[in-house]
Design a protein around this motif. Sequence first.
Motif, PDB file in Angstrom:
ATOM      1  N   ASP A  82      38.629  71.437 -36.112  1.00  0.00           N
ATOM      2  CA  ASP A  82      37.947  70.349 -36.817  1.00  0.00           C
ATOM      3  C   ASP A  82      36.535  70.742 -37.250  1.00  0.00           C
ATOM      4  OD1 ASP A  82      38.846  67.982 -37.858  1.00  0.00           O
ATOM      5  OD2 ASP A  82      37.944  66.721 -36.329  1.00  0.00           O
ATOM      6  N   LYS A  83      36.308  72.050 -37.390  1.00  0.00           N
ATOM      7  CA  LYS A  83      35.035  72.543 -37.893  1.00  0.00           C
ATOM      8  C   LYS A  83      35.281  73.453 -39.091  1.00  0.00           C
ATOM      9  CE  LYS A  83      32.683  72.353 -33.417  1.00  0.00           C
ATOM     10  NZ  LYS A  83      31.949  73.131 -32.387  1.00  0.00           N
ATOM     11  N   TYR A  84      34.342  73.434 -40.041  1.00  0.00           N
ATOM     12  CA  TYR A  84      34.501  74.239 -41.247  1.00  0.00           C
ATOM     13  C   TYR A  84      34.495  75.735 -40.944  1.00  0.00           C
ATOM     14  CZ  TYR A  84      33.482  69.857 -43.657  1.00  0.00           C
ATOM     15  OH  TYR A  84      33.520  68.572 -44.103  1.00  0.00           O
ATOM     16  N   ALA A  85      33.897  76.113 -39.825  1.00  0.00           N
ATOM     17  CA  ALA A  85      33.862  77.528 -39.451  1.00  0.00           C
ATOM     18  C   ALA A  85      35.265  78.080 -39.240  1.00  0.00           C
ATOM     19  CB  ALA A  85      33.032  77.720 -38.184  1.00  0.00           C
ATOM     20  N   ALA A  86      36.232  77.206 -38.899  1.00  0.00           N
ATOM     21  CA  ALA A  86      37.606  77.650 -38.702  1.00  0.00           C
ATOM     22  C   ALA A  86      38.227  78.150 -39.999  1.00  0.00           C
ATOM     23  CB  ALA A  86      38.446  76.505 -38.130  1.00  0.00           C
ATOM     24  N   LEU A  93      45.040  72.566 -43.148  1.00  0.00           N
ATOM     25  CA  LEU A  93      46.100  71.710 -42.626  1.00  0.00           C
ATOM     26  C   LEU A  93      46.227  71.834 -41.119  1.00  0.00           C
ATOM     27  CD1 LEU A  93      48.396  69.768 -43.507  1.00  0.00           C
ATOM     28  CD2 LEU A  93      49.906  71.765 -43.595  1.00  0.00           C
ATOM     29  N   LEU A  94      46.007  73.051 -40.592  1.00  0.00           N
ATOM     30  CA  LEU A  94      46.137  73.289 -39.157  1.00  0.00           C
ATOM     31  C   LEU A  94      44.878  72.928 -38.382  1.00  0.00           C
ATOM     32  CD1 LEU A  94      47.966  76.745 -39.128  1.00  0.00           C
ATOM     33  CD2 LEU A  94      48.951  74.528 -38.573  1.00  0.00           C
ATOM     34  N   TYR A  95      43.705  73.229 -38.946  1.00  0.00           N
ATOM     35  CA  TYR A  95      42.470  73.181 -38.171  1.00  0.00           C
ATOM     36  C   TYR A  95      41.630  71.934 -38.407  1.00  0.00           C
ATOM     37  CZ  TYR A  95      43.653  78.156 -37.838  1.00  0.00           C
ATOM     38  OH  TYR A  95      44.301  79.349 -37.630  1.00  0.00           O
ATOM     39  N   ASP A 109      40.178  65.638 -39.027  1.00  0.00           N
ATOM     40  CA  ASP A 109      39.411  64.531 -39.594  1.00  0.00           C
ATOM     41  C   ASP A 109      39.630  64.492 -41.113  1.00  0.00           C
ATOM     42  OD1 ASP A 109      37.656  62.556 -40.278  1.00  0.00           O
ATOM     43  OD2 ASP A 109      35.888  63.491 -39.380  1.00  0.00           O
ATOM     44  N   SER A 110      40.134  63.364 -41.612  1.00  0.00           N
ATOM     45  CA  SER A 110      40.406  63.250 -43.052  1.00  0.00           C
ATOM     46  C   SER A 110      39.134  63.346 -43.887  1.00  0.00           C
ATOM     47  CB  SER A 110      41.122  61.929 -43.348  1.00  0.00           C
ATOM     48  OG  SER A 110      40.324  60.818 -42.952  1.00  0.00           O
ATOM     49  N   LYS A 111      37.977  63.048 -43.291  1.00  0.00           N
ATOM     50  CA  LYS A 111      36.715  63.143 -44.028  1.00  0.00           C
ATOM     51  C   LYS A 111      36.328  64.603 -44.301  1.00  0.00           C
ATOM     52  CE  LYS A 111      34.817  58.810 -42.220  1.00  0.00           C
ATOM     53  NZ  LYS A 111      33.700  58.180 -41.473  1.00  0.00           N
ATOM     54  N   LYS A 112      36.941  65.535 -43.592  1.00  0.00           N
ATOM     55  CA  LYS A 112      36.630  66.950 -43.764  1.00  0.00           C
ATOM     56  C   LYS A 112      37.688  67.681 -44.586  1.00  0.00           C
ATOM     57  CE  LYS A 112      34.064  67.252 -39.415  1.00  0.00           C
ATOM     58  NZ  LYS A 112      33.921  67.938 -38.116  1.00  0.00           N
ATOM     59  N   TRP A 113      38.646  66.960 -45.126  1.00  0.00           N
ATOM     60  CA  TRP A 113      39.707  67.597 -45.890  1.00  0.00           C
ATOM     61  C   TRP A 113      39.167  68.319 -47.112  1.00  0.00           C
ATOM     62  CZ3 TRP A 113      43.975  63.262 -45.999  1.00  0.00           C
ATOM     63  CH2 TRP A 113      44.659  63.284 -44.779  1.00  0.00           C
TER      64      TRP A 113
END
Length: 296
Positions: free
Chosen positions: A144-148, A220-222, A225-229
């Motif tokens: 759930d982090k952009y770093a992923a 899709l995997l990581y 949170d829909s706000k981070k899609w």
Amino acid sequence: MIGKNKKMKKTVGERVFDILVHGILLLCFLIILFPLMYVVAGSLASAKELAENKFLIIPKEPTLDVYKYILSTKTFPRSIAVTTLVTIVGTFVNLIMTCLTAYPLARRNLLGRKWLMLGVTFTLVFSGGLIPTYLVVNSMGLIDKYAALIIPGAISSFNLVLVKNFFQEIPESLIEAAKIDGSSEINTLTKIVLPLSKPALATFTMFYAVGHWNQFLQPLLYLNDSKKWTVQILLRQIVMLSSTSGEDDGMMPGFILPMMSLKLAVVVVSTLPIIMAYPFMQKYFDKGVMVGSVKG
């Protein structure tokens, strides 16, 4: 003067070969062009027109209703911003890590260079797999982090090998001269090697940017949170959930959303930014890719 006035005449065989080559290239161009035209035309056509025409090139009554629907979703601007941020930051990280790794591997006096290159080429054939990669990302606390979306793919082994080959073609005398003048390795890389590698860097910037923009499985995997899609995940969600227009879609009452037009419009929206960026980078592609792929 004789050489200028006397033009080399092509034989019948050469003329036939030229006609054949041009015919094949024209056929390939049409094979590529017509599907693109169909996608754009289908996204602008009504559901009735798409149903009546199996292959549509020019819609009789073009409409932007489907694009209005996509752009009217509340999360669309945020998803575009997220995707743009991930693409810019991810591409920057890719280039930094690739250059810092490729430069020492390009130096033939590097201790253990052959074993390091063996490790790099090994990953071209074998990888950890989906589940082990997910477990690693989860253990690092990146879910759930952009770093992923950036760190696990910070270096592409294939691109690394090509950049390394490009660096190897820079004359060793330039690097040795810089070393005699007291230049450090980092200074040599930033002041000499990178400026001479602009075609390669521009090419792989495009490669990395396209990869980040089109990421689908990783978000899709990581990202839970829909706000981070990212925009790819959002567009997939729009296609899955939008059989008819909702109350807050900004569409006219009773408007039935044509699903085929929606799917085609999703393709246009997701690919348009990369298509617009390509012409600015195209002049570097031939030199940047071919030169780095000649030698091993």
